[in-house]
Design a protein around this motif. Structure first.
Motif, PDB file in Angstrom:
ATOM      1  N   SER A  63      -2.905 -10.287   5.396  1.00  0.00           N
ATOM      2  CA  SER A  63      -2.042 -10.889   4.374  1.00  0.00           C
ATOM      3  C   SER A  63      -2.848 -11.304   3.149  1.00  0.00           C
ATOM      4  O   SER A  63      -2.328 -11.330   2.030  1.00  0.00           O
ATOM      5  CB  SER A  63      -1.308 -12.105   4.955  1.00  0.00           C
ATOM      6  OG  SER A  63      -2.227 -13.090   5.389  1.00  0.00           O
ATOM      7  N   ALA A  92      -3.063  -8.097   1.269  1.00  0.00           N
ATOM      8  CA  ALA A  92      -1.727  -7.603   0.922  1.00  0.00           C
ATOM      9  C   ALA A  92      -1.050  -8.469  -0.140  1.00  0.00           C
ATOM     10  O   ALA A  92      -0.350  -7.951  -1.013  1.00  0.00           O
ATOM     11  CB  ALA A  92      -0.856  -7.535   2.174  1.00  0.00           C
ATOM     12  N   LEU A  93      -1.255  -9.780  -0.088  1.00  0.00           N
ATOM     13  CA  LEU A  93      -0.600 -10.679  -1.028  1.00  0.00           C
ATOM     14  C   LEU A  93      -1.477 -10.984  -2.237  1.00  0.00           C
ATOM     15  O   LEU A  93      -1.044 -10.845  -3.382  1.00  0.00           O
ATOM     16  CB  LEU A  93      -0.209 -11.981  -0.322  1.00  0.00           C
ATOM     17  CG  LEU A  93       0.791 -11.834   0.840  1.00  0.00           C
ATOM     18  CD1 LEU A  93       1.042 -13.183   1.495  1.00  0.00           C
ATOM     19  CD2 LEU A  93       2.106 -11.221   0.366  1.00  0.00           C
ATOM     20  N   LYS A 147      -2.252  -7.594  -4.223  1.00  0.00           N
ATOM     21  CA  LYS A 147      -1.106  -6.686  -4.077  1.00  0.00           C
ATOM     22  C   LYS A 147      -1.181  -5.454  -4.966  1.00  0.00           C
ATOM     23  O   LYS A 147      -0.900  -4.337  -4.522  1.00  0.00           O
ATOM     24  CB  LYS A 147       0.179  -7.466  -4.369  1.00  0.00           C
ATOM     25  CG  LYS A 147       1.448  -6.642  -4.207  1.00  0.00           C
ATOM     26  CD  LYS A 147       2.689  -7.476  -4.492  1.00  0.00           C
ATOM     27  CE  LYS A 147       3.951  -6.649  -4.353  1.00  0.00           C
ATOM     28  NZ  LYS A 147       5.168  -7.440  -4.657  1.00  0.00           N
ATOM     29  N   ASP A 148      -1.533  -5.623  -6.219  1.00  0.00           N
ATOM     30  CA  ASP A 148      -1.532  -4.501  -7.165  1.00  0.00           C
ATOM     31  C   ASP A 148      -2.922  -3.904  -7.361  1.00  0.00           C
ATOM     32  O   ASP A 148      -3.134  -3.136  -8.304  1.00  0.00           O
ATOM     33  CB  ASP A 148      -0.977  -4.968  -8.517  1.00  0.00           C
ATOM     34  CG  ASP A 148       0.461  -5.457  -8.395  1.00  0.00           C
ATOM     35  OD1 ASP A 148       1.238  -4.816  -7.670  1.00  0.00           O
ATOM     36  OD2 ASP A 148       0.783  -6.496  -9.022  1.00  0.00           O
ATOM     37  N   ARG A 170      -4.916  -2.559  -4.633  1.00  0.00           N
ATOM     38  CA  ARG A 170      -5.338  -1.931  -3.381  1.00  0.00           C
ATOM     39  C   ARG A 170      -5.107  -0.430  -3.441  1.00  0.00           C
ATOM     40  O   ARG A 170      -4.116   0.040  -3.994  1.00  0.00           O
ATOM     41  CB  ARG A 170      -4.560  -2.504  -2.187  1.00  0.00           C
ATOM     42  CG  ARG A 170      -4.756  -3.986  -1.989  1.00  0.00           C
ATOM     43  CD  ARG A 170      -3.708  -4.544  -1.038  1.00  0.00           C
ATOM     44  NE  ARG A 170      -3.816  -3.998   0.290  1.00  0.00           N
ATOM     45  CZ  ARG A 170      -2.789  -3.701   1.076  1.00  0.00           C
ATOM     46  NH1 ARG A 170      -1.558  -3.867   0.638  1.00  0.00           N
ATOM     47  NH2 ARG A 170      -2.977  -3.242   2.285  1.00  0.00           N
TER      48      ARG A 170
END
Length: 364
Positions: free
Chosen positions: A52, A55-56, A59-60, A62
């Motif tokens: 997470s 991922a959080l 987020k933009d 990866r």
């Protein structure tokens, strides 16, 4: 002068099977002549990327590791009303730049995909979509070599590619050296996999047949794992095209994730959610060194020597004594700048470790 950020972690796992071998058993290794449980570097890096925190918080920023860029580009064009023939042709032109393509049977149809996984950054994915748009619009294409330079990147904003690197088999010019090295994790003590036999009972079968409705077998293990992670802060910034702020944000996510994230094999069966109970974070220009040598003699064989009664404290003392002895023999007893967290004593916090890590990147 290169700045290195190093993490040494000790984490206790109860009965679990987070990283399986080809027979479904926990991965193992023989270290110092003694059997240990092991988690592979690859499984740990994937767990970090899927966490997470990545991922959080990223987020933009990866990348996507996939063989299916061709199919996604076809879907992208089909959604714009492009004919199947035109979409396939344009997608083949662009997806082929990331690696060789092959056609394979899938169900009743066929699928075109890459022969190897490609790690694709968000910027590259966006460029791929822009160029297939241009192709179907009838614009003249540059030569493949020139087109590749317009789409592929040697440095960009994909934090996980910058950290863990990538290899494009067909064009080494666009490979990325990993700025973050992740070791295989091993137990600090002797440990072996065990077998568990289990049964399932038919809920509607109360009298007629008293036997089990299903018999099965699963393997598991438990132990204290030593994990080592090394960050080349200068290379991380270089891989992100000089974006120090993004590099710092990435290291913050990494520092939080390595302390609280585990590979998810057999998660539903064992519910393993461990957090590192001891962390030593170091930063500075010295050549990196891991502390796995602290455990070549398993901790369970030298608890008296370590002045400990149990494995958790023994593992901490073995690791910290090894660090002190290396400093004494190589650097006149002077340690590099470091911070610690230890839940056994209540000393240090994860927040302090994270700030320490971010400062290492900003000072690189």
């Amino acid at each position: 002068m290169t700045t290195f950020l190093q993490f040494h972690l000790l984490t206790s796992y109860g009965p679990s099977n987070p990283n399986r071998d080809d027979q479904g058993r926990p991965k193992q290794a023989v270290v110092g002549g003694a059997p240990r449980l092991r988690m592979s570097s690859q499984s740990i890096k994937r767990a970090l990327r899927e966490s997470s925190f990545f991922a959080l918080d990223l987020k933009d920023s990866r990348g996507t590791r996939t063989k299916h860029l061709h199919g996604r580009l076809v879907e992208y064009l089909a959604g714009k009303g492009v004919s199947e023939e035109g979409a396939v042709k344009a997608a083949s032109e662009v997806a082929g730049l990331f690696g060789k393509l092959e056609t394979v049977n899938k169900g009743e149809g066929k699928e075109t995909r890459a022969t190897t996984l490609a790690f694709i950054s968000p910027a590259e994915w966006k460029q791929a979509e822009e160029w297939v748009d241009k192709i179907v619009a009838g614009e003249e294409l540059p030569k493949p070599k020139d087109l590749k330079k317009l789409i592929l990147r040697k440095a960009d904003g994909a934090v996980d590619i910058a950290m863990f690197g990538r290899m494009l088999a067909d064009d080494a010019d666009f490979n990325r050296d990993a700025a973050v090295q992740v070791a295989h994790a091993i137990t600090t003590h002797t440990a072996q996999a065990e077998e568990d036999w289990f049964s399932a009972v038919d809920d509607l079968n109360k009298k007629e047949d008293t036997g089990a409705g299903h018999l099965g077998e699963t393997a598991f293990g438990s132990g204290i794992y030593y994990q080592y992670v090394c960050v080349n802060c200068d290379l991380l910034i270089e891989n992100l095209d000089g974006d120090t702020d993004l590099a710092a944000k990435g290291v913050e996510a990494l520092a939080r994730a390595i302390a609280q994230t585990a590979p998810r094999g057999k998660q539903n069966s064992f519910a393993h959610h461990p957090m590192a109970y001891h962390i030593r974070a170091e930063r500075g220009p010295r050549a990196p060194r891991d502390l796995s040598g602290a455990f070549f003699t398993p901790v369970d064989r030298k608890l008296r020597e370590l002045g400990a009664n149990e494995l958790e404290t023994g593992s901490v003392r073995a690791m910290e004594q090894t660090a002190e002895r290396i400093d004494r023999c190589y650097f006149g007893g002077e340690a590099e700048d470091f911070r610690k967290l230890d839940t056994l004593t209540g000393d240090g916090t994860l927040g302090e470790i994270v700030r320490f890590a971010v400062e290492a990147v900003r000072g690189a």
